[in-house]
Design a protein around this motif. Sequence first.
Motif, PDB file in Angstrom:
ATOM      1  N   ARG A  35       0.695  -1.161   0.080  1.00  0.00           N
ATOM      2  CA  ARG A  35       0.135  -0.026   0.004  1.00  0.00           C
ATOM      3  C   ARG A  35       1.063   1.354   0.077  1.00  0.00           C
ATOM      4  O   ARG A  35       0.573   2.030  -0.715  1.00  0.00           O
ATOM      5  CB  ARG A  35      -0.988  -0.021   1.318  1.00  0.00           C
ATOM      6  CG  ARG A  35      -2.120  -0.986   0.957  1.00  0.00           C
ATOM      7  CD  ARG A  35      -2.878  -0.683   2.309  1.00  0.00           C
ATOM      8  NE  ARG A  35      -4.232  -1.752   1.985  1.00  0.00           N
ATOM      9  CZ  ARG A  35      -4.971  -1.941   2.900  1.00  0.00           C
ATOM     10  NH1 ARG A  35      -4.516  -1.699   4.253  1.00  0.00           N
ATOM     11  NH2 ARG A  35      -5.878  -2.620   2.691  1.00  0.00           N
ATOM     12  N   THR A  36       1.913   1.186   0.793  1.00  0.00           N
ATOM     13  CA  THR A  36       2.941   2.419   0.846  1.00  0.00           C
ATOM     14  C   THR A  36       3.446   2.583  -0.681  1.00  0.00           C
ATOM     15  O   THR A  36       3.528   3.666  -1.008  1.00  0.00           O
ATOM     16  CB  THR A  36       3.996   2.239   1.860  1.00  0.00           C
ATOM     17  OG1 THR A  36       3.222   2.134   3.196  1.00  0.00           O
ATOM     18  CG2 THR A  36       4.850   3.427   1.888  1.00  0.00           C
ATOM     19  N   ALA A  37       3.960   1.560  -1.212  1.00  0.00           N
ATOM     20  CA  ALA A  37       4.714   1.793  -2.588  1.00  0.00           C
ATOM     21  C   ALA A  37       3.567   2.231  -3.631  1.00  0.00           C
ATOM     22  O   ALA A  37       3.765   3.108  -4.390  1.00  0.00           O
ATOM     23  CB  ALA A  37       5.138   0.330  -3.050  1.00  0.00           C
ATOM     24  N   GLY A  39       0.806   3.919  -2.912  1.00  0.00           N
ATOM     25  CA  GLY A  39       0.487   5.367  -2.623  1.00  0.00           C
ATOM     26  C   GLY A  39      -0.871   5.631  -3.221  1.00  0.00           C
ATOM     27  O   GLY A  39      -1.740   5.149  -3.341  1.00  0.00           O
ATOM     28  N   ALA A  40      -1.088   6.743  -4.012  1.00  0.00           N
ATOM     29  CA  ALA A  40      -2.158   7.369  -4.211  1.00  0.00           C
ATOM     30  C   ALA A  40      -2.436   7.059  -5.864  1.00  0.00           C
ATOM     31  O   ALA A  40      -3.370   7.941  -6.502  1.00  0.00           O
ATOM     32  CB  ALA A  40      -2.282   8.930  -4.449  1.00  0.00           C
ATOM     33  N   ARG A  41      -1.848   6.024  -6.449  1.00  0.00           N
ATOM     34  CA  ARG A  41      -2.112   5.616  -7.794  1.00  0.00           C
ATOM     35  C   ARG A  41      -3.681   4.826  -7.770  1.00  0.00           C
ATOM     36  O   ARG A  41      -3.813   3.848  -7.499  1.00  0.00           O
ATOM     37  CB  ARG A  41      -0.969   4.565  -8.249  1.00  0.00           C
ATOM     38  CG  ARG A  41       0.196   5.196  -8.548  1.00  0.00           C
ATOM     39  CD  ARG A  41       1.242   4.120  -8.898  1.00  0.00           C
ATOM     40  NE  ARG A  41       2.409   4.516  -9.344  1.00  0.00           N
ATOM     41  CZ  ARG A  41       3.554   4.639  -8.264  1.00  0.00           C
ATOM     42  NH1 ARG A  41       3.311   4.139  -7.188  1.00  0.00           N
ATOM     43  NH2 ARG A  41       4.758   4.985  -8.708  1.00  0.00           N
ATOM     44  N   GLU A 106      13.149  -0.341  -0.249  1.00  0.00           N
ATOM     45  CA  GLU A 106      12.277   0.914  -0.318  1.00  0.00           C
ATOM     46  C   GLU A 106      12.375   1.362  -1.772  1.00  0.00           C
ATOM     47  O   GLU A 106      13.256   1.386  -2.208  1.00  0.00           O
ATOM     48  CB  GLU A 106      12.765   1.901   0.570  1.00  0.00           C
ATOM     49  CG  GLU A 106      11.862   2.994   0.629  1.00  0.00           C
ATOM     50  CD  GLU A 106      12.084   4.017   1.702  1.00  0.00           C
ATOM     51  OE1 GLU A 106      11.480   4.828   1.717  1.00  0.00           O
ATOM     52  OE2 GLU A 106      13.143   3.973   2.487  1.00  0.00           O
ATOM     53  N   GLY A 110       7.400   0.532  -6.345  1.00  0.00           N
ATOM     54  CA  GLY A 110       6.943   1.753  -7.037  1.00  0.00           C
ATOM     55  C   GLY A 110       7.914   1.718  -8.267  1.00  0.00           C
ATOM     56  O   GLY A 110       7.294   2.072  -9.377  1.00  0.00           O
ATOM     57  N   SER A 267      -2.826   1.060   6.709  1.00  0.00           N
ATOM     58  CA  SER A 267      -3.591   2.384   6.639  1.00  0.00           C
ATOM     59  C   SER A 267      -5.081   1.880   6.031  1.00  0.00           C
ATOM     60  O   SER A 267      -5.383   0.645   5.660  1.00  0.00           O
ATOM     61  CB  SER A 267      -3.029   3.281   5.536  1.00  0.00           C
ATOM     62  OG  SER A 267      -2.646   2.693   4.055  1.00  0.00           O
TER      63      SER A 267
END
Length: 267
Positions: A35-37, A39-41, A106, A110, A267
């Motif tokens: 989810r962090t990777a 993101g808002a895509r 990290e 993405g 999240s």
Amino acid sequence: MVVIPARAGSSRLPRKPLRLIAGRSLLHRTIAMARTAIGARPDVDLVVATDDDEIAAHAQAAGCHAVMTDSAIATGSGRALAAARAQATQPRFIVNLQGDSPFQPEGALGAVIEALGAGAQVATPVIGLDWAALDALRDHKQRSPFSGTTCARGADGRALWFSKTIIPAIRDEDRLRAASPISPVWRHVGLYGYAYDALTRFEAALPTALENLEGLEQLRLLELGIDIMTVPVDPPVFDSSGIDTEADIQRVEALIAAHGDPTPALS
């Protein structure tokens, strides 16, 4: 579309996706990292592909959609393709995010998504090794010669070959060490993203002789003539491959205790 294959069967670590690492399940850690990777895509969906009702419910408890897939499917890539085929709309690309590898470098996921969005048929991360890391890999391979994969890549980032041996061989190494802190060796990170058609071709083809010799399924893609774009990423907070045994869990918990927990909150 990012798919987390999470099957129940594991001879060495039964019901592996539900196992706790420092109080958090392996599956929930992988979901949080994904989810962090992502993101808002808005155009990238996250799905868990499993063959077990309890694992599906565990994914849904984290707010992640789960797709039931046939327990006879033997590979993560096959399970990822089955999940993609179950969608109402065919996804443009599929990322197979192994459910037992929540401690990816990290930015790796993405970077793979970005490469696929730019038109890559297949994308996978690599890490450039400094000389100390290369020396450590050489030492590790004295004990475990088939642990750790390296990649020879072209100037444009295309993978030329992958091997369980360390490639390329290095002439005049003393001069290169003096000239740069970074060696010419790239270590492969086992994360794959595919255009839909590329994954379909891969799954439809039989394993190749070279694939069987090295034990590396990505060689089948190269032998099929499918380009693999490698994306450079930084080393992870701590180096951990897949979680396959009780000893792996203990090792990672010790790393978390020493260096902190790299997994973001759900999240």
